[in-house]
Design a protein around this motif. Structure first.
Motif, short mmCIF file in Angstrom:
data_model
loop_
_atom_site.label_atom_id
_atom_site.label_comp_id
_atom_site.label_asym_id
_atom_site.label_seq_id
_atom_site.Cartn_x
_atom_site.Cartn_y
_atom_site.Cartn_z
N LYS A 202 0.83 -1.18 0.10
CA LYS A 202 -0.17 0.02 -0.09
C LYS A 202 1.10 1.12 -0.03
CE LYS A 202 -4.74 -0.59 1.69
NZ LYS A 202 -5.73 -0.23 2.81
N LEU B 121 -2.55 11.12 -2.71
CA LEU B 121 -3.67 10.29 -2.84
C LEU B 121 -4.78 11.00 -2.60
CD1 LEU B 121 -1.25 7.98 -2.72
CD2 LEU B 121 -3.30 6.52 -2.11
N ASP B 122 -4.83 12.35 -2.19
CA ASP B 122 -5.79 12.93 -1.48
C ASP B 122 -6.77 13.29 -2.91
OD1 ASP B 122 -7.62 15.18 -1.04
OD2 ASP B 122 -6.54 15.60 0.93
N GLN B 123 -7.93 13.00 -2.83
CA GLN B 123 -8.83 13.16 -4.09
C GLN B 123 -8.91 14.81 -4.46
OE1 GLN B 123 -12.39 11.04 -3.06
NE2 GLN B 123 -11.49 9.08 -3.87
N THR C 258 -1.35 7.77 -8.89
CA THR C 258 -2.16 7.41 -8.26
C THR C 258 -3.29 6.18 -8.87
OG1 THR C 258 -3.50 9.44 -8.51
CG2 THR C 258 -2.13 9.13 -6.58
N PRO D 12 -8.27 1.04 -6.51
CA PRO D 12 -9.21 1.99 -5.52
C PRO D 12 -9.95 1.00 -4.89
CG PRO D 12 -10.09 1.57 -8.05
CD PRO D 12 -8.77 0.92 -7.98
N THR E 71 -8.67 -0.78 -2.52
CA THR E 71 -7.98 -1.09 -1.22
C THR E 71 -7.91 0.23 -0.69
OG1 THR E 71 -5.85 -0.62 -2.46
CG2 THR E 71 -6.54 -2.86 -2.53
N ARG E 72 -8.50 1.24 -1.04
CA ARG E 72 -8.44 2.72 -0.69
C ARG E 72 -8.77 2.88 0.66
NH1 ARG E 72 -7.66 7.85 -2.43
NH2 ARG E 72 -8.51 9.51 -1.31
N THR E 73 -7.96 3.26 1.85
CA THR E 73 -8.51 3.58 2.97
C THR E 73 -8.25 5.03 3.48
OG1 THR E 73 -6.15 3.11 4.07
CG2 THR E 73 -7.96 1.27 3.98
N PRO F 142 -4.34 9.72 2.73
CA PRO F 142 -5.05 8.19 2.40
C PRO F 142 -4.32 7.17 2.07
CG PRO F 142 -5.95 10.03 1.14
CD PRO F 142 -4.80 10.56 1.68
N ALA G 91 -3.73 3.47 -0.76
CA ALA G 91 -4.33 2.43 -1.62
C ALA G 91 -3.17 1.63 -1.99
CB ALA G 91 -5.10 3.09 -2.51
#
Length: 457
Positions: free
Chosen positions: A355, A361-363, A379, A384, A386-388, A448, A450
């Motif tokens: 990971k 990874l911030d949208q 990214t 997606p 696995t995203r936390t 985040p 992923a």
């Protein structure tokens, strides 16, 4: 400090060193086997300030004659004659110390070797009391006191060898002299040497292990020794880390890049603070324990049941494609290391993830950068599913989140103190503009994660 004051301090230091040397020599003078071996010869070299030539033979003959007289006085229970011989030895050492600086370095090193038994008998409480360390150092010093196995001799390179090693690790040249001075001070003072030897021993014992190594806080109030202590420890541990890599087949380029993280962290601190230092010594400790590797631009940290991947600020441009094939390569690299490296790790496929975590990874980054930008391409290659989310997205007491600090570190290659410090930065690149625009809008970056599951074949 006036020249007279400096000279006085120098004389006092020489007096103390000569006293320590006499005390140590008296303790071993009655041990014929020890006297005839390395310490006797090494002492003569230290006093002569040379490792070859005729000078050491003069001192060797003098010391042999001195020992005969001292032993005779001791056997005759003539304390006055015994004390006179010890005073003569003290004067001989003081005379030698007025000459080459190598004499002082050599003598200090030998004194530290002779007093190992006394030093190892010290306790964590003794060390904290000697250095004036508070309760925040208790757990760390007690972990060092309880280190398993024999305590290693901590050998730090000197002179040109030390400079060559610092250059190899990418440590800024502006910091070389301070680190060299810290290394010399740490290796001759009992409390510091106790900490150094046990830290190197602990690093060595943790190599290949999957659990954390206890580290102590930075000690900026304790001079160069406190400020650069961990850097000196890593320099002393370098041969052990390099050997661990070699034995386990780590390619030399990966080994060099991984251990070079030490120099990167010092450079990063210098860029932000304007002076040298190392504050991420816990992360560097994991590097020197063989738990962090620089693989394909990225720092891969082995934990139980996962690999945590961090994007260093030096990964610019970021050309790595973190797809499934990449995750499999990372997994394969770590899995082939010794079993004890993965103690408790579930290496089986379908239970393991690789990971990537970080601000990129911030949208919200999509608001500032085009879809074909390198960071968004990076990214987009992650799974997606696995995203936390960021487990701790709150601001600290200085108005910044962990994501904010990560973003500034990556975009600007520096640390900042607080939000005002961050907003004072002048952006130039598109990524820097994105980072600062987000903060100026009163928003914050998150961390985040992923990646990819390791799939069955």
């Amino acid at each position: 400090m006036t020249p007279a004051r400096a000279a006085g301090d120098r004389t006092a230091a020489h007096e103390e060193l000569a006293r320590q040397a006499v005390s140590a020599l008296v303790r071993i003078a009655s041990d014929t086997g020890h006297w005839k071996q390395d310490l006797h010869y090494d002492l003569t070299c230290a006093l002569a300030g040379a490792t070859s030539g005729q000078a050491e033979f003069h001192y060797m003959d003098w010391l042999t004659a001195w020992r005969k007289r001292w032993m005779a006085a001791r056997e005759a229970a003539d304390r006055d004659a015994e004390a006179a011989e010890e005073a003569a030895l003290h004067e001989k050492m003081l005379t030698a110390l007025r000459f080459p600086s190598r004499t002082e370095r050599g003598l200090r090193k030998l004194v530290s070797q002779w007093t190992r038994a006394d030093r190892q008998a010290l306790t964590a409480c003794d060390i904290r009391e000697a250095l004036g360390l508070g309760e925040e150092f208790r757990d760390w010093t007690e972990a060092l006191q309880n280190v398993k196995g024999p305590v290693l001799v901590a050998a730090v390179p000197e002179g040109d060898s030390l400079i060559a090693l610092m250059e190899k690790l990418g440590i800024p040249r502006e910091d070389h002299s301070d680190i060299a001075a810290a290394a010399e001070a740490v290796t001759v003072a009992e409390p510091w040497l106790w900490l150094l030897e046990r830290t190197v021993t602990l690093l060595r014992s943790r190599m290949g292990r999957s659990f954390n190594m206890p580290v102590g806080p930075v000690m900026p109030d304790h001079g160069l020794e406190g400020w650069w202590f961990y850097t000196v420890a890593f320099l002393a541990a370098f041969p052990h880390a390099w050997a661990f890599h070699l034995v386990n087949g780590v390619p030399k380029e990966i080994s060099a890049a991984s251990l070079g993280i030490l120099g990167e962290k010092i450079s990063l601190y210098r860029t932000g603070a304007g002076h040298g230092g190392l504050v991420q010594h816990d992360f560097v400790a994991a590097v020197f324990c063989g738990r962090v590797y620089r693989l394909e631009q990225l720092d891969c940290v082995a934990w139980n049941e996962r690999v945590e991947v961090l994007v260093p600020h030096t990964a610019q441009p970021l050309t790595t494609v973190p797809d499934q094939a990449w995750a499999d390569r990372v997994h394969a690299f770590l899995r082939r290391l010794p079993h004890e490296y993965g103690e408790g790790v579930q290496w089986e496929r379908e239970t393991f993830t690789v990971k990537v975590g970080g601000w990129l990874l911030d949208q919200d980054l999509a608001e500032y950068l085009p879809e074909d930008h390198e960071l968004r391409r990076f990214t987009a290659a992650l799974d997606p599913s696995t995203r936390t989310p960021d487990p701790y997205p709150v601001q600290d007491q200085y108005g910044l989140t962990g994501g904010d600090r990560d973003a500034i570190k990556h975009a600007f290659g520096r640390y900042v103190y607080d939000l005002a410090d961050a907003l004072s930065l002048t952006p130039e690149t598109d990524v820097q503009h994105a980072v600062i625009a987000h903060l100026r809008a009163g928003r914050h970056w998150t961390l985040p994660a992923a990646g990819h599951r390791i799939l069955s074949q």
